[in-house]
Design an enzyme around this catalytic site. Structure first.
Site, PDB file in Angstrom:
ATOM      1  N   HIS A  21       0.824  -1.205   0.000  1.00 30.01           N
ATOM      2  CA  HIS A  21       0.000   0.000   0.000  1.00 30.01           C
ATOM      3  C   HIS A  21       0.861   1.259   0.000  1.00 30.01           C
ATOM      4  CE1 HIS A  21      -4.115  -1.509   0.067  1.00 30.01           C
ATOM      5  NE2 HIS A  21      -3.659  -2.529   0.775  1.00 30.01           N
ATOM      6  N   GLY A 108      -8.908 -14.375  -6.673  1.00 27.99           N
ATOM      7  CA  GLY A 108      -9.253 -13.816  -5.363  1.00 27.99           C
ATOM      8  C   GLY A 108      -8.206 -14.088  -4.298  1.00 27.99           C
ATOM      9  N   LEU A 111      -2.959 -12.495  -5.559  1.00 25.49           N
ATOM     10  CA  LEU A 111      -1.725 -12.726  -6.321  1.00 25.49           C
ATOM     11  C   LEU A 111      -1.850 -12.157  -7.742  1.00 25.49           C
ATOM     12  CD1 LEU A 111      -0.861 -16.378  -5.162  1.00 25.49           C
ATOM     13  CD2 LEU A 111      -0.024 -14.215  -4.228  1.00 25.49           C
ATOM     14  N   SER A 113      -4.349 -12.112 -10.223  1.00 25.40           N
ATOM     15  CA  SER A 113      -4.862 -12.780 -11.419  1.00 25.40           C
ATOM     16  C   SER A 113      -5.385 -11.735 -12.401  1.00 25.40           C
ATOM     17  CB  SER A 113      -5.958 -13.778 -11.062  1.00 25.40           C
ATOM     18  OG  SER A 113      -6.966 -13.149 -10.312  1.00 25.40           O
ATOM     19  N   ASP A 158       1.152  -4.213  -9.562  1.00 21.23           N
ATOM     20  CA  ASP A 158       0.744  -5.534 -10.047  1.00 21.23           C
ATOM     21  C   ASP A 158       0.975  -5.685 -11.545  1.00 21.23           C
ATOM     22  OD1 ASP A 158      -0.107  -5.577  -7.478  1.00 21.23           O
ATOM     23  OD2 ASP A 158      -2.245  -5.683  -7.935  1.00 21.23           O
TER      24      ASP A 158
HETATM   25  C1  GLA Z   1      -3.339  -4.149  -4.901  1.00 24.37           C
HETATM   26  C2  GLA Z   1      -3.128  -3.047  -5.952  1.00 24.37           C
HETATM   27  C3  GLA Z   1      -1.672  -2.582  -5.987  1.00 24.37           C
HETATM   28  C4  GLA Z   1      -1.156  -2.259  -4.590  1.00 24.37           C
HETATM   29  C5  GLA Z   1      -1.490  -3.381  -3.594  1.00 24.37           C
HETATM   30  C6  GLA Z   1      -1.129  -3.016  -2.192  1.00 24.37           C
HETATM   31  O1  GLA Z   1      -2.676  -5.315  -5.277  1.00 24.37           O
HETATM   32  O2  GLA Z   1      -3.501  -3.492  -7.227  1.00 24.37           O
HETATM   33  O3  GLA Z   1      -1.538  -1.478  -6.850  1.00 24.37           O
HETATM   34  O4  GLA Z   1      -1.663  -1.029  -4.140  1.00 24.37           O
HETATM   35  O5  GLA Z   1      -2.861  -3.721  -3.637  1.00 24.37           O
HETATM   36  O6  GLA Z   1       0.244  -2.860  -2.049  1.00 24.37           O
END
Ligand code: GLA
Length: 374
Positions: A21, A108, A111, A113, A158
């Protein structure tokens, strides 16, 4: 049957080792792409239609390439429609095609997806249109799809990890500049272990967007006072001096961001010097902060992390990803993985009633493109 497809294109799920975060606050994160991935088999079909099938679902969805904005409410196919719409809006060619989608990233599970689906779908479209693969550009448009089409106001971590990952390496990604350093994951006699708490997600999107809004409020207030351009620039002393300007809740969220950014730097030092004890302590501190300051863990993730932390072979454990369910990542002595697994799954089941899932996967590549040989 896959030989009839022109290309096989993959993009990865990811685990975040530390830096949670903080991506949307301009912080540094430390994710790695996983062997879990979404694979797209694709061939052009000479029409204006995109026909999508799944290996894991019955039925087929057809998208009209001129009406990609109309599929937001689909249960399946919406991520593909959204990412291709953003790709189109960015000025790239989209053609009619047949796709088979094969996702091995557990849904869910936190990771990513969704990032794997978005990134691989755009990369597959690049393959059939002869568009050179620009991994960062693909990641940015996939992120836009998640924000503007799916409605989760996510950061870049991600999609970046999904597109740009390299087997054996984690990425120290500066989310303010997108500078990325590939760091070999060297954990000595320890392994990183991923366990899914298997709690069904609820309200994830709204709570995620709420946290993000809280950090934006903090930046607005503290930016005016101190001139910072993103929360990751803030240091602990300046936060303390200005804490009274923030509501207690916004102050807690901000403290998490400041401390977590510091932990990422410390984790790099620990990893580079082979100090697994320190790395483990940082994982534990990260979880504690996500639990008490950022409040994104929940009963099940807390129980799972605590169960892991209470095993003697575990040096540290924390939730990974967005939270409110999903997975933990733990640093565990490799020689004792079996006893660790048995102990944690059993303790967690007794405390919550859920059967956690222990995943075996390696650190894999981001986007890969293979021309199918007939
Ligand atoms: C999700 C969001 C990311 C990031 C994480 C927390 O995976 O897609 O952008 O903010 O939460 O680190």
């Amino acid at each position: 049957m896959y030989e009839e497809y022109a290309f096989k294109v993959t993009a990865a799920g990811r685990v975040n080792i530390i830096g949670e975060h903080v991506d949307y606050c301009g912080g540094k994160v430390f994710p790695a792409a996983l062997g879990f991935k979404n694979t797209v088999y694709i061939r052009p079909n000479g029409t204006d239609k995109i026909n999508i099938k799944w290996t894991t679902l019955d039925g087929e969805v057809t998208l009209d390439i001129n009406r990609l904005d109309e599929y937001k409410s689909l249960d399946y196919g919406n991520y593909q429609a959204g990412s291709l719409l953003m790709w189109k809006k960015a000025g790239y060619p989209i053609v009619g095609c047949d796709m088979i989608q094969d996702c091995t990233v557990p849904f869910g599970s936190g990771l990513s997806s969704s990032a794997a689906i978005e990134v691989s779908t755009i990369a597959a479209m690049c393959a059939v249109t002869g568009t050179p693969i620009d991994r960062v550009k693909i990641a940015l448009e996939a992120q836009r799809a998640e924000r503007e089409y799916v409605g989760v106001n996510c950061g870049i971590m991600d999609q970046y990890a999904s597109a740009c990952g390299k087997a054996g390496y984690a990425m120290l990604l500066d989310c303010a500049t997108l500078d990325c350093e590939y760091v070999p994951v060297e954990t000595g006699d320890c392994s990183l272990v991923i366990i899914d708490c298997k709690k069904p997600h609820s309200l994830v999107e709204s709570k995620y967007n709420e946290r993000r809004a809280e950090t934006e409020t903090a930046l607005e207030i503290l930016g005016k006072k101190t001139g910072i351009k993103c929360l990751a620039e803030l240091d602990a002393a300046t936060l303390e001096e200005n804490a009274s300007l923030l509501s207690p809740t916004v102050c807690k969220r901000t403290k998490h961001v400041v401390d977590e950014c510091a932990r990422v730097n410390q984790a790099m030092t620990a990893m580079r010097s082979g100090d697994m004890k320190k790395l483990g302590e940082l994982l534990n501190a990260s979880h504690e902060s996500l639990k008490t300051l950022y409040e994104v863990t929940g009963k099940e993730l807390d129980a799972l992390a605590a169960a892991a932390q209470s095993h003697p072979a575990c040096l540290g454990s924390r939730m990974t990803g967005g939270g409110f369910g999903g997975c933990t990542v733990s640093l565990v002595k490799t020689a004792e993985l079996d006893s660790f697994r048995e102990y944690v799954l059993d303790k967690y089941k007794r405390e919550t009633g859920y059967d956690a899932a222990y995943y075996r996967t390696e650190i894999g590549d981001g986007i890969t493109v293979e021309k199918n040989v007939k």
